[in-house]
Structures are given as C-alpha cells and as structure tokens.
Design an enzyme around this catalytic site. Structure first.
Site, mmCIF file in Angstrom:
data_model
loop_
_atom_site.group_PDB
_atom_site.id
_atom_site.type_symbol
_atom_site.label_atom_id
_atom_site.label_comp_id
_atom_site.label_asym_id
_atom_site.label_seq_id
_atom_site.Cartn_x
_atom_site.Cartn_y
_atom_site.Cartn_z
ATOM 1 N N PHE A 46 31.420 13.984 105.409
ATOM 2 C CA PHE A 46 31.893 14.159 104.039
ATOM 3 C C PHE A 46 32.695 12.941 103.553
ATOM 4 O O PHE A 46 32.280 12.237 102.628
ATOM 5 C CB PHE A 46 32.702 15.472 103.983
ATOM 6 N N TYR A 178 42.412 20.314 118.143
ATOM 7 C CA TYR A 178 42.345 19.327 117.065
ATOM 8 C C TYR A 178 43.684 18.612 116.886
ATOM 9 O O TYR A 178 43.770 17.385 116.978
ATOM 10 C CB TYR A 178 41.956 20.061 115.777
HETATM 11 O O1 LIG Z 1 40.908 19.895 104.367
HETATM 12 C C1 LIG Z 1 41.500 19.121 105.100
HETATM 13 O O2 LIG Z 1 41.518 17.970 104.908
HETATM 14 C C2 LIG Z 1 42.191 19.678 106.284
HETATM 15 O O3 LIG Z 1 41.620 20.964 106.511
HETATM 16 C C3 LIG Z 1 42.005 21.650 107.665
HETATM 17 O O4 LIG Z 1 43.272 22.206 107.514
HETATM 18 P P1 LIG Z 1 43.502 23.578 106.719
HETATM 19 O O5 LIG Z 1 44.519 23.311 105.691
HETATM 20 O O6 LIG Z 1 43.797 24.671 107.645
HETATM 21 O O7 LIG Z 1 42.107 23.839 106.003
HETATM 22 P P2 LIG Z 1 41.399 25.113 105.441
HETATM 23 O O8 LIG Z 1 40.536 25.739 106.444
HETATM 24 O O9 LIG Z 1 40.778 24.647 104.222
HETATM 25 O O10 LIG Z 1 42.531 26.192 105.094
HETATM 26 C C4 LIG Z 1 43.436 26.056 104.052
HETATM 27 C C5 LIG Z 1 44.126 27.402 103.859
HETATM 28 O O11 LIG Z 1 43.243 28.303 103.234
HETATM 29 C C6 LIG Z 1 43.108 29.477 104.018
HETATM 30 N N1 LIG Z 1 41.728 29.953 103.889
HETATM 31 C C7 LIG Z 1 40.681 29.220 104.323
HETATM 32 C C8 LIG Z 1 39.408 29.680 104.157
HETATM 33 C C9 LIG Z 1 39.196 30.906 103.535
HETATM 34 O O12 LIG Z 1 38.053 31.386 103.342
HETATM 35 N N2 LIG Z 1 40.271 31.603 103.090
HETATM 36 C C10 LIG Z 1 41.538 31.165 103.272
HETATM 37 O O13 LIG Z 1 42.479 31.829 102.838
HETATM 38 C C11 LIG Z 1 43.467 29.063 105.420
HETATM 39 O O14 LIG Z 1 43.889 30.164 106.148
HETATM 40 C C12 LIG Z 1 44.541 28.068 105.149
HETATM 41 O O15 LIG Z 1 45.739 28.718 104.950
HETATM 42 C C13 LIG Z 1 41.834 20.718 108.869
HETATM 43 O O16 LIG Z 1 42.326 21.302 109.980
HETATM 44 C C14 LIG Z 1 42.458 19.392 108.676
HETATM 45 O O17 LIG Z 1 42.100 18.539 109.706
HETATM 46 C C15 LIG Z 1 42.034 18.748 107.439
HETATM 47 O O18 LIG Z 1 42.815 17.584 107.250
#
Ligand SMILES: O=C(O)[C@H]1O[C@H](OP(=O)(O)OP(=O)(O)OC[C@H]2O[C@@H](n3ccc(=O)[nH]c3=O)[C@H](O)[C@@H]2O)[C@H](O)[C@@H](O)[C@@H]1O
Length: 812
Positions: A46, A178
């Site tokens: 990406f 990670y």
């Molecule tokens: O997008 C990025 O650049 C980052 O994404 C992730 O980190 P994270 O913030 O956990 O990414 P997501 O999976 O997008 O989650 C963001 C938040 O949304 C929540 N989420 C995610 C997916 C979903 O369907 N619903 C939901 O509520 C997660 O629980 C979390 O609190 C990666 O671990 C990082 O390496 C990366 O830098």
C-alpha cells in the site's frame, strides 16, 4: 493547424499502441549525477507502491523487492517494463545483493490481522529482514530509511506521543510480534549506524489510509468503508472511545522522501495529528458513504491502544513537513477506490488507483477530459465503456449490434494496456477507439458499473483496468434510420412537386422560359454585374415583366432552375454530379417555393451545400407545406449531413437512392414525373460514363477536387426573416475506388469525375454557383454575387451509350 498536428500525433500514437508498445507516464529526466538507484522493500504494498510512483516520476531508478505476502503486483504493474523500474520477487528474510544508493525498507505486514496471522514470519521480516537490508546498506554504502510504527509506543500513557516517549509495549501478547520486532529493528538501525557508520532514517508511521489498501486489510479504514458501502453493520471493537489519527498516504509519502533526504537520523513521527474516536470515525465514514449501516459494538481487541496521536513538532521543524490532505478529501478518494474495488467482477476489470498527483503531473490530462458526469444513458453519453466480457453479453442482448461489431477493427487490445497515455483522453483519439455503438437505447445497468463514468480518473481506470472499449452513440450510428428519414422527407417534397411538374411540361411555359433565358444571356453579354440581392431581384422582375411571364410559378421560379430544366429537353445528358444536384434543387425548389408564404419578403429558405474547398452546388431543400408532414429544414439538413457523413455511400449512390425513391413514389401515385432529370436514370448513369469522343474543349476541363468536407447552412422557413443555422465541416466520405474510365479522351480516375466541371482554368479557388444555364452547346455559371461568370462549351450531345450503373448500396 495545431488541431491537425494533434490529430497526426495522436494517429501516430495509436499506431505505436497498436504495434504493441507499452506507454508509461512521463518521468522527469534526471542526469546521471542526480539519478539515484533506490530499493523499496515492500514496494508492491500500500504505502510502498505510492512511494514507487513518486520516485519514478521524479526520474529515479526504482527497484522493488516484494514477496507479495500482502503486496500486490497490480499496485505497481503500470511501471513494469519501464527502463527505470525493476521488480524483484524476493523475500528479504533472504539476503539481497544489488547495487543501490538508497533503501526504503517498508517490507512488513502492517495490519493487525495480517501480522498476527503469521507472527513468526512478522518477527522474521522485521528482524532478519531488517538485518539483511542493513547489511546491504553497509555493503553498498547506501542510506536506509526504516518504516517503523506508532506501535512502538504500545498502548501509550503519554499523549500525544513524542519521539522521546519510550512507549508502553506488552512484550508477550498478540501484538508483540509486530511491536517488539519493529522496536528491535529500530535498535538494529541504531547499532548499524553506530558501529558500521551507515546512514539511517527512522519514520514512526501512524495510522495511514488511502487507495490501494487491501480489501482484506482488516484495519479500521478499509473495514468501515467496505461495511458502509455494502450497508453492513459497522463493527466497532470495544467502546469506540479509543482514538486514532489518520494520515492520507500521499502526505506520508511526502514525509518519507523528505526524511530520507534530510540529515536527521533519529526516529521521527509521521502522521496526522487530527484525532478522532473510532466511533466518531465510523459515523464520518457512514456519512460520507451515505450508508444505512448501523454501528455494532464488538469485543475489544487485546492490547488495543486506547489513544494515539502523533506529536509532529519534530517533522514540522526539521523537515517543514505536515499533512495537508483533509480527512474528508482523503476518505472520499479512498471510498471511491473501494467502491470500484467492489464492482470488480472479472480479472480484466482491475481497479488500480490512479494517483491524483499524476493527473497534476500531466496537467493537460484533466483539461482535455470531457466525460459526462453521472450515469450514462443513451441520450446523454457519447461514450460507453464495456469490458471484453461485457461486450459479449451486450452483443447477445442486442445492446451492441453484432453487425456493427463485425465491421470494427478488433486490434485495439493494446489500448487497454496503456492506461496513462494522456492521448487517450483526447477527444479525437477517443473517437478513434470508439468502436462500438448502441443498436438500441441503453439506459445503464445497475449491476454494470462500468457504465458509470464519474470523473476523469475513473475514466482512466476504466480504460486501463477493465480492458475497456468505448462505445459511441453518434449520429453516424443511426445512419440507416436517418437515411430512410431523409428519403421519406424527399418523398414528401417530391410528392408536392407533381403539380408543378405537370405545369412545366406545358410547352408554352417552356417557350417563355426559353425567352427568359435568352434575355438573361443578353444581359450577361452586356456585362451587367449582379452585385447584390436587390439588383438581382430587380433584374429578375424586369426580365420577367419583359417576358410577360405572369404566372405565379414564374414569379417564384428561379431562373436558374427553369433554365436548367429547359436545357434538359435539348441536351440529353451531362457528365457530372453537380447537374444532378441542380436538378434535385430545381424540383424541390419549385415544389415548395410555390407554396411557401412570403417567400419574397425574406431570403428564401434553403439548404446550401458548400464545400470547404470549392463550391459544388446549392441544394435548396425547402420544407413541405402544412398539408404535408412537418419536416423542418433543419431536420432535412441534419439528415442530409448524416447521410453524407456515412462512409458507405458515395454521393452518386445517394442520388441513386433518391431517384429510386422518387420513381417509386411516382409509380405509387400513378403520376408520371420520370421525365425530370433527377428521376431519369440516364442522368445517374452519366456519373459513370465512358466518353470516347475527345472534344475541342478538353483544355477547358477543370477538375474540382473532391471536397473533404461540406459546410451546411439552413435557414428556418417558419419565420419571416430566417435564422441561419450552420453545421460546419461535415466530413465527406473519401472517393470510392472505381475502375478507371475515359473522360473526354483522357484517361482519368473516375473519382475525380464526380466533381469535374467544365470551367476555365482561371477559375478562382472558391465560388458559389447559384445560376447555371445552358444553351445547346454551352454552359454558364454565375456566382450569387455576380462576380464570376463562366461560360464554356459543352461537348456535342452525342455520348456513347451509358454504362450500367454500379449496384447501389441498398436495394429496395
Ligand atoms: O494504520 C496504521 O498505519 C497502523 O495500523 C495498525 O494499528 P491500529 O491502530 O491498531 O490499526 P487498526 O486495525 O486500523 O485499528 C484502529 C482502531 O480501530 C478499531 N477497529 C478496527 C477494525 C474494525 O473493524 N473495527 C474497529 O473498531 C481497532 O480496534 C483499533 O482500536 C498497525 O498495527 C500499525 O502498524 C499501523 O501503523
């Protein structure tokens, strides 16, 4: 001239494309000194692919190493084959030996579901993989930028996160593979810099989003958008009160390049400091998509950071960098990308994002794109796209006519392989490729979003990734209908000529007309110049008075026409098509001028066909009266224009059609009108005569070039003072290739015969003939302003038997 040049260039380009040469976006030329060899690990992913685009456009040599674990070839396929680009299918867990100047080390799964799916691999990539890249950097003395993550801060207790914060990371949990491997990688970078004196850069990347995110990415942006687009429940893990800050990918790429080229070697945050709770974020997306989705709260993810927001003071100060893309703008682009992604049904319909900055790069692209917005319908969209597969469906269902499709050049496959050729967006180029047309009205299809053309970048995407053709629904496509419309208009017109014609058959009248002609001849000999319409009118009136011609017909009948008709009784046949047009003129004119009210008050309504190079003839098609079906002059004009545009008809073939129609009419109404030249086949056949008698006048033979286009003018008949409608430059079909024939003792290609005219060699390049009259052995032409008068002697009327007429294009 510039238009012509563009067309020529485009034609050359099309040739090149058809020859199979792939086209690439134009990259900046960098001299050997400035051009760098840059390795991007994870370049098919990406963020990596966007970085590839940027560096390629800057003119660098880019090498992508990717094992396609989460990366996709199509993200960078538009560069494959470019001399500055190289793609290596390589897993960096194994060493790589190449020569490079810079390394952007981005390879690693980044989405939590991905990196948790194979945690061991995630650790290997970030540890062993990074060691390998650092080793390469050391060996070739390259600078390495490591893509670290906001996750090195773990579930942060400091907010917002500055680079100096050491983080709060669980070393023994699902995210540890990670977080910890990224942390160790940062440590290795430091160690290599310290010990091996290599130049390193560390970007701690916060949540980033944009086109080319994987559909199965599993991160919040892609999940929410896809759920909203499909009206599924939006899944919020936990309370939804956890926060994130989202940066658009182009901003991140800017930052990465700035950081690489800076002299700062400690970790630096890269992200957008605008912070949202996940619940807020879900509502924003739902709103932007216009979705009916409901929010569903699910169990929280283990070790999910509760808050995250970068402090980017360092980047702002040292790099003068900060994000510029607003959340709504970035999300809209991403939503559009995923919307298209969902529409992909076949392999050929690849939805690859076309970066906006490329559009800026080719600033002329957006300006030349004229794509109708909204859904395509038959009436408002000229160009319809369809894939090869769809093409078959549409042929089956009749939307594309098989007939037409068979006539088309199929060799346009390269077209779809050359997405970024800006020329494809040029109208004339597009026209060249618009091979298909509707055979019946098409009103779009909800399941076939290829028909939805939204904006220029969508257009590009369709063209590239759906292997698309465009279908043109132009007037040309409806030619056959139009032609029959034209014929029926002519039926109507011709029908009303019958009374007039029977009058004309009256010998007395012919005598009068003969007198009239002689009078006019005398005037001409006295060098009376007809300088304007008034003079001409007066002249006509005087002449008419002198002749005692007081029938209403005479008052309205153009001298030219009558003279032309008169001439028919004495000179049986002439050699050119112009005469046929004159004859047609006379029929129509007389038929309608007699019935058209106030015709003397204004210019008489007429349709004139003027060639772009030289005038050929004036075709006065007057509208029928109220008693006849209403056909406006403009309609007749349009039909005529369409007919003339039709490549399958030659002009004589068209006349053939008209005369056939007229004869059919005369038979059906039991009226004899076949004495008229237009209805007399010998006149038609005279288009293809064979002359064996050289005449003493052959040096007067002036061959008019076949016109390349016609300018059509019509005046409205419904008003007293007509408005003039002009349809400029109607392209004419090229002259047909016919057997060589003998003209006036000279062998000449018959195509030139259509417009051969007996004119003196001093004839000016442009003149308009409105008056043509003949004596037994001469023909005279006068232009409407009376400035030019030509007289030439006609060959003796002893022509050989006319040759059979070539078969017409349409048989009734
Ligand atoms: O997008 C990025 O650049 C980052 O994404 C992730 O980190 P994270 O913030 O956990 O990414 P997501 O999976 O997008 O989650 C963001 C938040 O949304 C929540 N989420 C995610 C997916 C979903 O369907 N619903 C939901 O509520 C997660 O629980 C979390 O609190 C990666 O671990 C990082 O390496 C990366 O830098």
């Amino acid at each position: 001239i510039s238009e012509q040049t563009t067309i020529t260039q485009l034609e050359q380009r099309i040739k090149a494309l058809e020859a199979g040469k792939t086209q690439y976006p134009e990259v900046t030329y960098l001299s050997y000194k400035d051009r760098k060899r840059i390795l991007i690990t994870g370049g098919a992913g990406f963020v990596g692919s966007h970085l590839v685009d940027r560096l390629m456009l800057q003119g660098h040599e880019v090498i992508v190493a990717d094992n396609f674990f989460t990366g996709r070839k199509r993200n960078i396929e538009h560069w494959i084959g470019h001399e500055n680009f190289e793609l290596i299918n390589h897993d960096i867990v194994n060493p790589l030996f190449i020569e490079v100047d810079q390394i952007y080390h981005l390879a690693s799964p980044a989405s939590p579901p991905h990196y948790m799916w194979n945690p061991v691999k995630t650790i290997k990539v970030n540890s062993i993989g990074t060691i390998n890249m650092l080793g390469l950097a050391r060996r070739v003395r390259a600078r390495l930028l490591f893509a670290s993550t906001s996750e090195v801060y773990g579930d942060p207790e400091v907010h917002p996160q500055t680079e100096t914060y050491f983080g709060n990371v669980n070393s023994f949990g699902p995210r540890a593979c990670y977080d910890e491997s990224k942390r160790v990688a940062e440590a290795m970078c430091y160690a290599y810099a310290k010990q091996e004196r290599i130049s390193i850069r560390i970007a701690r990347i916060f949540n980033t989003y944009g086109p080319r995110m994987h559909m199965d990415d599993g991160r919040v942006v892609s999940n929410f958008i896809l759920q909203a687009l499909q009206n599924e429940s939006i899944t919020i893990y936990g309370s939804g009160k956890q926060t994130r800050s989202f940066a658009y990918v182009s901003d991140l790429v800017d930052g990465l390049i700035k950081l690489m080229n800076s002299n700062y070697s400690s970790p630096m945050n890269m992200g957008n400091p605008d912070e949202y709770t996940i619940e807020q974020f879900a509502l924003i997306i739902k709103d932007l998509v216009g979705s009916n989705s409901t929010l569903v709260f699910k169990e929280a993810v283990t070790d999910d950071p509760k808050q995250r927001r970068p402090d980017i003071t360092l980047a702002k100060t040292l790099l003068n960098w900060q994000p510029t893309v607003k959340l709504n703008d970035g999300l809209n682009k991403t939503i559009a990308y995923f919307r298209n992604e969902l529409l992909v049904k076949r392999h050929s319909e690849r939805n690859v994002y076309f970066p906006t900055e490329w559009m800026h790069h080719h600033s002329d692209i957006s300006s030349t794109v004229k794509v109708p917005s909204g859904r395509c319908t038959f009436s408002d969209c000229k160009y319809i796209h369809c894939t090869r597969d769809e093409e078959e469906d549409y042929i089956k269902s009749g939307i594309i006519s098989q007939n037409i499709q068979n006539q088309l050049d199929r060799g346009i496959g390269n077209y779809s392989d050359t997405p970024y050729c800006k020329d494809f967006l040029n109208d004339s180029c597009r026209r060249k490729y618009c091979k298909y047309r509707h055979s019946k009205p098409f009103h779009g299809n909800d399941n076939t979003q290829s028909f939805e053309i939204k904006n220029s970048s969508t257009l590009l995407r369709k063209r590239k990734y759906s292997n698309s053709y465009c279908i043109e629904s132009t007037k040309r496509s409806r030619h056959h209908d139009m032609f029959s419309d034209l014929l029926s208009s002519l039926f109507t017109i011709l029908a009303s000529t019958q009374t007039v014609l029977s009058d004309l058959r009256n010998d007395t009248l012919n005598e009068k007309l003969q007198k009239l002609k002689e009078q006019l001849n005398d005037l001409k000999m006295k060098n009376v110049m007809l300088t304007d319409e008034n003079t001409k009118l007066k002249l006509q009136q005087t002449t008419l008075k002198d002749c005692n011609a007081n029938s209403s017909l005479e008052n309205r009948t153009n001298i030219t026409m009558s003279a032309s008709l008169q001439q028919q009784s004495t000179v049986p046949s002439t050699l050119n098509l112009n005469h046929l047009f004159d004859s047609l003129n006379s029929i129509v004119h007389m038929a309608t001028s007699n019935l058209s009210p106030n015709s003397t008050a204004c210019n008489e309504p007429s349709i004139s066909l003027l060639t772009s190079q030289q005038s050929v003839h004036s075709l006065n098609l007057l509208p029928p009266t109220s008693s006849a079906p209403v056909t406006s002059a403009n309609n007749v004009l349009k039909h005529l224009a369409d007919t003339l545009q039709q490549t399958s008809y030659t002009l004589p073939q068209m006349i053939w059609q008209i005369s056939n129609a007229a004869r059919a009419l005369s038979t059906s109404t039991n009226q004899t009108i076949s004495h008229h030249p237009i209805l007399n086949n010998t006149h038609l056949t005279s288009v293809y005569p064979s002359f064996h008698n050289p005449t003493p006048y052959e040096h007067h033979q002036f061959q008019m070039p076949i016109p390349a286009s016609l300018s059509l003018q019509s005046s409205s008949y419904s008003q007293k003072c007509p408005t003039i409608t002009t349809i400029p430059n109607v392209p004419l079909p090229p002259p047909p290739l016919l057997p060589t024939i003998n003209l006036c003792g000279k062998t000449t290609s018959s195509s030139s015969l259509y417009d051969s005219f007996c004119l003196p060699p001093r004839a000016p390049a442009t003149f308009t003939t409105t008056t043509t009259y003949r004596t037994k052995d001469s023909m005279s032409l006068i232009d409407p302003m009376g400035q030019y008068q030509y007289q030439c002697l006609l060959p003796p009327p002893s022509f050989s038997t006319p040759q059979p007429v070539p078969p017409p294009f349409i048989s009734h």
